[in-house]
Design a protein around this motif. Structure first.
Motif, PDB file in Angstrom:
ATOM      1  N   ALA A  27       0.850  -1.239   0.100  1.00 49.14           N
ATOM      2  CA  ALA A  27       0.234   0.003  -0.165  1.00 49.14           C
ATOM      3  C   ALA A  27       0.921   1.262   0.068  1.00 49.14           C
ATOM      4  CB  ALA A  27      -0.954  -0.048   1.131  1.00 49.14           C
ATOM      5  N   TRP A  28       0.309   2.277  -0.577  1.00 44.55           N
ATOM      6  CA  TRP A  28       1.039   3.478  -0.475  1.00 44.55           C
ATOM      7  C   TRP A  28       1.238   4.053   0.939  1.00 44.55           C
ATOM      8  CZ3 TRP A  28       4.033   5.495  -4.516  1.00 44.55           C
ATOM      9  CH2 TRP A  28       3.795   4.965  -5.797  1.00 44.55           C
ATOM     10  N   ALA A  29       2.344   4.439   1.216  1.00 51.80           N
ATOM     11  CA  ALA A  29       2.560   4.949   2.467  1.00 51.80           C
ATOM     12  C   ALA A  29       1.985   6.680   2.468  1.00 51.80           C
ATOM     13  CB  ALA A  29       3.890   5.207   3.005  1.00 51.80           C
ATOM     14  N   LYS A  30       1.536   7.254   3.522  1.00 44.17           N
ATOM     15  CA  LYS A  30       1.100   8.239   3.413  1.00 44.17           C
ATOM     16  C   LYS A  30       1.630   9.120   4.624  1.00 44.17           C
ATOM     17  CE  LYS A  30      -3.299  10.966   3.038  1.00 44.17           C
ATOM     18  NZ  LYS A  30      -3.023  11.476   1.641  1.00 44.17           N
ATOM     19  N   GLU A  31       2.216  10.433   4.669  1.00 42.07           N
ATOM     20  CA  GLU A  31       2.499  11.191   5.665  1.00 42.07           C
ATOM     21  C   GLU A  31       1.457  12.141   6.010  1.00 42.07           C
ATOM     22  OE1 GLU A  31       6.926  12.633   6.860  1.00 42.07           O
ATOM     23  OE2 GLU A  31       5.989  14.150   5.440  1.00 42.07           O
ATOM     24  N   LEU A  32       1.091  12.227   7.156  1.00 43.90           N
ATOM     25  CA  LEU A  32      -0.079  13.310   7.580  1.00 43.90           C
ATOM     26  C   LEU A  32       0.771  14.453   8.489  1.00 43.90           C
ATOM     27  CD1 LEU A  32      -2.813  10.756   8.683  1.00 43.90           C
ATOM     28  CD2 LEU A  32      -2.319  12.027   6.532  1.00 43.90           C
ATOM     29  N   ARG A  33       0.502  15.817   8.024  1.00 42.03           N
ATOM     30  CA  ARG A  33       0.973  16.958   8.724  1.00 42.03           C
ATOM     31  C   ARG A  33       0.072  17.195   9.745  1.00 42.03           C
ATOM     32  NH1 ARG A  33       0.051  19.762   3.230  1.00 42.03           N
ATOM     33  NH2 ARG A  33      -1.249  17.974   3.593  1.00 42.03           N
ATOM     34  N   PHE A  34       0.933  16.871  11.123  1.00 42.22           N
ATOM     35  CA  PHE A  34      -0.035  17.198  12.500  1.00 42.22           C
ATOM     36  C   PHE A  34       0.257  18.210  13.062  1.00 42.22           C
ATOM     37  CE2 PHE A  34      -2.534  14.233  15.495  1.00 42.22           C
ATOM     38  CZ  PHE A  34      -2.849  15.104  16.222  1.00 42.22           C
ATOM     39  N   THR A  64       2.179   7.640   8.444  1.00 42.42           N
ATOM     40  CA  THR A  64       3.045   8.205   9.198  1.00 42.42           C
ATOM     41  C   THR A  64       2.861   9.773   9.563  1.00 42.42           C
ATOM     42  OG1 THR A  64       4.669   8.780   7.451  1.00 42.42           O
ATOM     43  CG2 THR A  64       5.165   6.628   8.653  1.00 42.42           C
ATOM     44  N   PHE A  65       3.619  10.372  10.322  1.00 43.18           N
ATOM     45  CA  PHE A  65       3.189  11.671  10.945  1.00 43.18           C
ATOM     46  C   PHE A  65       4.201  12.592  10.809  1.00 43.18           C
ATOM     47  CE2 PHE A  65       0.155   8.735  12.460  1.00 43.18           C
ATOM     48  CZ  PHE A  65      -1.190   9.316  12.160  1.00 43.18           C
ATOM     49  N   ARG A  66       4.088  13.671  10.472  1.00 40.59           N
ATOM     50  CA  ARG A  66       5.130  14.755  10.665  1.00 40.59           C
ATOM     51  C   ARG A  66       4.572  15.810  11.802  1.00 40.59           C
ATOM     52  NH1 ARG A  66       8.513  18.688   6.354  1.00 40.59           N
ATOM     53  NH2 ARG A  66       9.984  19.478   7.617  1.00 40.59           N
ATOM     54  N   VAL A  67       5.106  15.857  12.962  1.00 41.83           N
ATOM     55  CA  VAL A  67       4.171  16.644  13.998  1.00 41.83           C
ATOM     56  C   VAL A  67       5.034  18.032  14.120  1.00 41.83           C
ATOM     57  CG1 VAL A  67       3.453  16.837  16.303  1.00 41.83           C
ATOM     58  CG2 VAL A  67       3.682  14.720  14.926  1.00 41.83           C
ATOM     59  N   PHE A  68       4.073  19.069  14.106  1.00 39.22           N
ATOM     60  CA  PHE A  68       4.688  20.204  14.480  1.00 39.22           C
ATOM     61  C   PHE A  68       4.203  20.886  15.673  1.00 39.22           C
ATOM     62  CE2 PHE A  68       4.873  19.558   9.713  1.00 39.22           C
ATOM     63  CZ  PHE A  68       6.046  20.093   9.308  1.00 39.22           C
ATOM     64  N   PRO A  69       4.677  20.762  16.783  1.00 39.85           N
ATOM     65  CA  PRO A  69       4.181  21.327  18.272  1.00 39.85           C
ATOM     66  C   PRO A  69       4.429  22.937  18.336  1.00 39.85           C
ATOM     67  CG  PRO A  69       6.280  20.327  18.200  1.00 39.85           C
ATOM     68  CD  PRO A  69       5.962  20.307  17.085  1.00 39.85           C
ATOM     69  N   SER A  70       3.883  23.347  19.322  1.00 42.62           N
ATOM     70  CA  SER A  70       4.152  24.687  19.801  1.00 42.62           C
ATOM     71  C   SER A  70       3.690  25.843  18.881  1.00 42.62           C
ATOM     72  CB  SER A  70       5.533  24.781  20.172  1.00 42.62           C
ATOM     73  OG  SER A  70       5.968  23.877  21.197  1.00 42.62           O
ATOM     74  N   ALA A  71       2.607  25.736  18.102  1.00 46.92           N
ATOM     75  CA  ALA A  71       2.355  26.548  17.054  1.00 46.92           C
ATOM     76  C   ALA A  71       3.506  27.034  16.263  1.00 46.92           C
ATOM     77  CB  ALA A  71       1.952  27.876  17.697  1.00 46.92           C
ATOM     78  N   GLN A  72       4.343  26.203  15.759  1.00 48.64           N
ATOM     79  CA  GLN A  72       5.425  26.465  15.033  1.00 48.64           C
ATOM     80  C   GLN A  72       5.107  26.941  13.728  1.00 48.64           C
ATOM     81  OE1 GLN A  72       8.026  22.907  14.278  1.00 48.64           O
ATOM     82  NE2 GLN A  72       8.121  22.617  16.431  1.00 48.64           N
ATOM     83  N   ILE A  73       3.902  26.452  13.032  1.00 50.47           N
ATOM     84  CA  ILE A  73       3.413  27.022  11.697  1.00 50.47           C
ATOM     85  C   ILE A  73       2.501  27.996  11.751  1.00 50.47           C
ATOM     86  CG2 ILE A  73       2.450  26.266   9.435  1.00 50.47           C
ATOM     87  CD1 ILE A  73       3.473  23.384  10.095  1.00 50.47           C
ATOM     88  N   MET A  74       1.564  28.026  12.622  1.00 49.55           N
ATOM     89  CA  MET A  74       0.557  28.911  12.654  1.00 49.55           C
ATOM     90  C   MET A  74      -0.114  28.773  14.085  1.00 49.55           C
ATOM     91  SD  MET A  74      -2.240  26.470  10.677  1.00 49.55           S
ATOM     92  CE  MET A  74      -0.892  26.151   9.517  1.00 49.55           C
ATOM     93  N   SER A  89      -2.631  18.383   7.821  1.00 45.89           N
ATOM     94  CA  SER A  89      -3.808  17.217   7.404  1.00 45.89           C
ATOM     95  C   SER A  89      -4.631  17.304   8.886  1.00 45.89           C
ATOM     96  CB  SER A  89      -2.910  16.106   7.450  1.00 45.89           C
ATOM     97  OG  SER A  89      -1.827  15.846   6.683  1.00 45.89           O
ATOM     98  N   MET A  90      -4.145  17.535   9.867  1.00 44.77           N
ATOM     99  CA  MET A  90      -4.846  17.470  11.354  1.00 44.77           C
ATOM    100  C   MET A  90      -4.265  18.205  12.382  1.00 44.77           C
ATOM    101  SD  MET A  90      -3.704  13.571  11.547  1.00 44.77           S
ATOM    102  CE  MET A  90      -4.915  13.166  12.875  1.00 44.77           C
ATOM    103  N   THR A  91      -5.129  18.355  13.380  1.00 44.98           N
ATOM    104  CA  THR A  91      -4.732  19.076  14.568  1.00 44.98           C
ATOM    105  C   THR A  91      -5.193  18.447  15.956  1.00 44.98           C
ATOM    106  OG1 THR A  91      -4.564  21.492  15.470  1.00 44.98           O
ATOM    107  CG2 THR A  91      -6.534  20.574  14.400  1.00 44.98           C
ATOM    108  N   TYR A  92      -4.701  19.028  17.084  1.00 42.14           N
ATOM    109  CA  TYR A  92      -5.318  18.644  18.454  1.00 42.14           C
ATOM    110  C   TYR A  92      -5.849  20.015  18.650  1.00 42.14           C
ATOM    111  CZ  TYR A  92      -5.406  16.199  22.922  1.00 42.14           C
ATOM    112  OH  TYR A  92      -5.866  15.463  23.941  1.00 42.14           O
ATOM    113  N   SER A  93      -6.958  20.476  18.770  1.00 44.42           N
ATOM    114  CA  SER A  93      -7.730  21.730  18.966  1.00 44.42           C
ATOM    115  C   SER A  93      -8.144  21.726  20.351  1.00 44.42           C
ATOM    116  CB  SER A  93      -8.654  21.865  17.719  1.00 44.42           C
ATOM    117  OG  SER A  93      -9.134  23.275  17.804  1.00 44.42           O
ATOM    118  N   VAL A  94      -9.066  22.755  20.493  1.00 45.86           N
ATOM    119  CA  VAL A  94      -9.780  22.780  21.629  1.00 45.86           C
ATOM    120  C   VAL A  94     -11.199  23.128  21.642  1.00 45.86           C
ATOM    121  CG1 VAL A  94      -9.082  24.988  22.222  1.00 45.86           C
ATOM    122  CG2 VAL A  94      -9.376  23.613  24.168  1.00 45.86           C
TER     123      VAL A  94
END
Length: 342
Positions: A27-34, A64-74, A89-94
């Motif tokens: 299967a094709w691997a997919k990286e999700l930007r979290f 797989t995931f590429r995680v950007f914590p601490s509001a690095q991007i936005m 791709s996704m976020t841990y919101s509130v």
């Protein structure tokens, strides 16, 4: 001409090698930007790490995931629009941020709706897992282009935490107080109903507002208050409102691009995270309250005999939420009430 052919051949070879490298189990691997706004030392980030590791392991590296914590991007209030635009791709919101795109998330601002205790968050879990609770939120988010993966809180509900040692014991104790809220119509209406003056203040400005006397306190949760060493001396522990409900939200388009097996892993792992997160809150909330007490704070816990009067007063706020949000709001409200004590 030969040079152009060589370059094209090289590109084909690179693409072929990349394709082979990305293949996992056929299967094709997919990286999700979290992305998320919380520091790496926070429970939020630990929850994200656990979730992403579990999904990657269970899919054998297909997801797989590429995680950007601490509001690095936005900043956090730009994450959901960025999901819709395809930037991430996704976020841990509130909940208050999620409510900016789907007002039904305002149910977690309703006073005394959720019958959770420091050592028993099971009412919350029953609601999250219910088709008429979390299921209504999930369906509403899908209509807006999002997939709700998990509801995994990181704190106990908020209540009245003051800068003075006189903790709130009765509704009369609130009269004349200036209380910080995160914002929103429900928060304003609750202030009118219970007799305090709600003041909307952003999280980044909370400490100066408390130390400079701009407000007398805030509607705050225990773990956050302890971890951030807020200057608070009078704490009331009761499930007043629950803005610390934190959902994992994904692009619906990206979720639909996964295989059925991968989708199942995502949802099952999200459910496991919810249970795990609530257990962690039970442990950490109790410890945080004890630590605040040991540091000299006056702590009052409203008992089962106290809450009915507060809850009766909340009916006006509940009715306003339903009036503003319609049938789905009524369905969730009825479900939360029905699930108490089961």
């Amino acid at each position: 001409m030969f040079e152009g052919f060589t370059r094209r051949a090289a590109r084909v070879a690179v693409a072929g090698g990349l394709a082979a490298a990305l293949m996992a189990g056929g299967a094709w691997a997919k990286e999700l930007r979290f992305v998320h706004a919380y520091p790496t030392a926070s429970q939020h980030h630990r929850n994200v790490e656990w979730f992403t590791q579990q999904v990657t392991e269970k899919t054998k590296g297909e997801v797989t995931f590429r995680v950007f914590p601490s509001a690095q991007i936005m900043p956090i209030n730009q994450e959901l629009p960025a999901i819709l635009s395809g930037q991430v791709s996704m976020t841990y919101s509130v909940a208050p941020v999620a409510a900016s795109v789907e007002p039904l998330w305002g149910i977690f601002d309703l006073p005394f709706l959720f019958d959770v205790k420091l050592d028993d968050m099971s009412h919350g879990q029953r609601f999250f897992e219910s088709e008429k609770g979390g299921g209504v939120l999930a369906a509403a988010m899908e209509k807006r282009g999002f997939k709700l993966i998990s509801i995994a809180p990181t704190d106990y509900p908020s209540s009245f935490y003051l800068t003075r040692p006189d903790a709130v014991k009765t509704m009369e104790d609130l009269k004349g107080l200036k209380i910080r809220i995160a914002g929103g119509r429900i928060g304003q209406l609750a202030g009118e109903v219970y007799g305090y003056s709600p003041v909307a203040i952003a999280g980044a400005e909370l400490v100066p507002a408390l130390t400079q006397g701009v407000v007398d306190g805030g509607i705050l949760p225990p773990i956050y208050s302890h971890d951030n060493k807020l200057p608070l001396k009078g704490l009331t522990v009761t499930p007043f409102a629950w803005p610390a409900v934190t959902p994992i939200i994904m692009s619906l388009a990206e979720f639909n691009s996964l295989t059925p097996e991968q989708q199942q892993v995502m949802m099952e792992t999200g459910s496991e995270l919810a249970a795990r997160a609530l257990k962690t809150v039970e442990e950490n909330a109790t410890a945080s309250v004890e630590a605040l007490k040991a540091a000299g704070a006056t702590v009052v816990v409203l008992g089962a005999d106290d809450i009915p009067a507060w809850r009766d007063k909340a009916a006006t706020v509940w009715e306003a939420f339903v009036k503003e949000n319609g049938e789905d709001a009524q369905t969730m409200l009825d479900e939360a009430i029905a699930l108490r004590g089961n």
